[in-house]
Design an enzyme around this catalytic site. Structure first.
Site, PDB file in Angstrom:
ATOM      1  N   LEU A   1      26.353  -5.388  33.306  1.00 60.65           N
ATOM      2  CA  LEU A   1      27.022  -4.715  32.199  1.00 60.65           C
ATOM      3  C   LEU A   1      27.352  -3.299  32.652  1.00 60.65           C
ATOM      4  CD1 LEU A   1      26.038  -4.773  28.467  1.00 60.65           C
ATOM      5  CD2 LEU A   1      26.681  -2.640  29.556  1.00 60.65           C
ATOM      6  N   ILE A   2      28.620  -2.909  32.521  1.00 59.35           N
ATOM      7  CA  ILE A   2      29.065  -1.581  32.927  1.00 59.35           C
ATOM      8  C   ILE A   2      29.693  -0.898  31.727  1.00 59.35           C
ATOM      9  CG2 ILE A   2      30.456  -0.241  34.551  1.00 59.35           C
ATOM     10  CD1 ILE A   2      30.505  -2.648  36.410  1.00 59.35           C
TER      11      ILE A   2
ATOM     12  N   GLY B   1      39.040   5.285  35.600  1.00 62.42           N
ATOM     13  CA  GLY B   1      38.212   5.994  36.567  1.00 62.42           C
ATOM     14  C   GLY B   1      37.165   5.168  37.276  1.00 62.42           C
TER      15      GLY B   1
ATOM     16  N   TYR C   1      27.491  19.947  29.473  1.00 60.00           N
ATOM     17  CA  TYR C   1      27.647  18.762  30.316  1.00 60.00           C
ATOM     18  C   TYR C   1      26.546  18.689  31.368  1.00 60.00           C
ATOM     19  CZ  TYR C   1      29.787  15.523  33.667  1.00 60.00           C
ATOM     20  OH  TYR C   1      30.022  14.473  34.535  1.00 60.00           O
TER      21      TYR C   1
END
Length: 281
Positions: free
Chosen positions: A8-9, A15, A154
């Site tokens: 599962l990604i 990208g 971030y």
């Protein structure tokens, strides 16, 4: 139901995630390619068809910030495919700004998708990965090793992911689950374009930070001129799926290795301070 290995990604609409999904399918994995908006699946499906692996790619909707639905989603995937052998946490979102001019809601939003989303999906996947003696591969960033100007929220989220995964790794290993983080540097992808930044407006609103921001943006544009392609950055992810014992930390280029090494060997912080300080002058 299938007997082939299943991965599962998350975050596969563009990208690195898109390239990893196609690469995993080419390596023979049944690939559950998730994205928040499946209306953006056309590019992935076209790439899978061009690679001749469309039969191995299943596009599904998953919002990693919807913690209430993640466990049910994982249960459905395993019910449909019989097993889950690997999870690739890739979904993420950038957030550019400095804290005086960002709201706490901005910071919380960055943490929600980049950190808590990773935690939530990993937590839901672990029972299934224990059953298969599988692995968790998480795309962090060199920004999870080196704090970078105007990327405070971030980088905070990516540092948190690195600490979470490094702490989880020895515990998960006791139940047969390998944990790896993959640290890309600059990657030429829609991740940057999707920021949707109005740079003139951003600079106009930067006040006393405008000179530093302008210098940072100039340096960043230059770094992306020499960026890796998504396929190049995704290759180590696909490699880590196949390795019998993947390492905990993987960088996607020599530049990323050198950059991360600056911080990992910097006991007093002076090397990183000198490096990133030059970006804003």
């Amino acid at each position: 139901m299938t007997s082939s290995k299943t991965v599962l990604i998350t975050g596969t609409s563009s990208g690195i995630g898109l390239a990893a999904a196609v690469g995993a399918a080419r390596a023979g994995w049944t690939t559950i390619a998730t994205m928040r908006d499946t209306g953006k699946a056309e590019v992935l499906l076209k790439a899978a068809a061009e690679a001749g692996v469309e039969d191995l790619v299943r596009v599904k909707r998953l919002d990693v910030t919807d913690s209430a639905g993640i466990t049910a989603f994982l249960d459905e995937v395993v019910a449909e495919h019989g097993r889950l052998d690997a999870l690739v946490n890739n979904a993420g979102a950038a957030q550019v700004g400095t804290i005086e001019q960002s709201s706490l809601d901005d910071v919380r939003a960055a943490m929600e998708v980049n950190f808590f989303g990773v935690v939530a999906v990993t937590r839901a996947a672990l029972p299934h990965l224990r059953a298969s003696r599988g692995r968790v591969i998480t795309v962090t960033s060199v920004g999870g090793v080196v704090g970078q100007p105007f990327n405070e929220a971030y980088c905070a989220a990516k540092f948190a992911v690195e600490g979470f995964m490094q702490s989880l790794a020895p515990v998960a290993a006791t139940v047969g689950v390998d944990v790896t983080v993959v640290e890309p540097g600059a990657v030429a992808s829609e991740f940057v374009a999707n920021l949707g930044l109005d740079l003139p407006a951003l600079l106009a609103a930067a006040g006393p930070y405008a000179p530093a921001l302008e210098a940072y943006l100039a340096r960043t544009r230059q770094s992306f001129d020499n960026a890796q392609t998504p396929a190049e950055a995704a290759a180590p992810i696909v490699d880590a799926l196949a390795l019998p014992r993947p390492p905990f930390r993987v960088q996607t280029s020599q530049w990323a290795r050198d950059f991360a090494a600056t911080s990992l060997a910097d006991l007093d912080g002076s090397a990183v301070g000198a490096l990133t300080g030059a970006w804003v002058r």
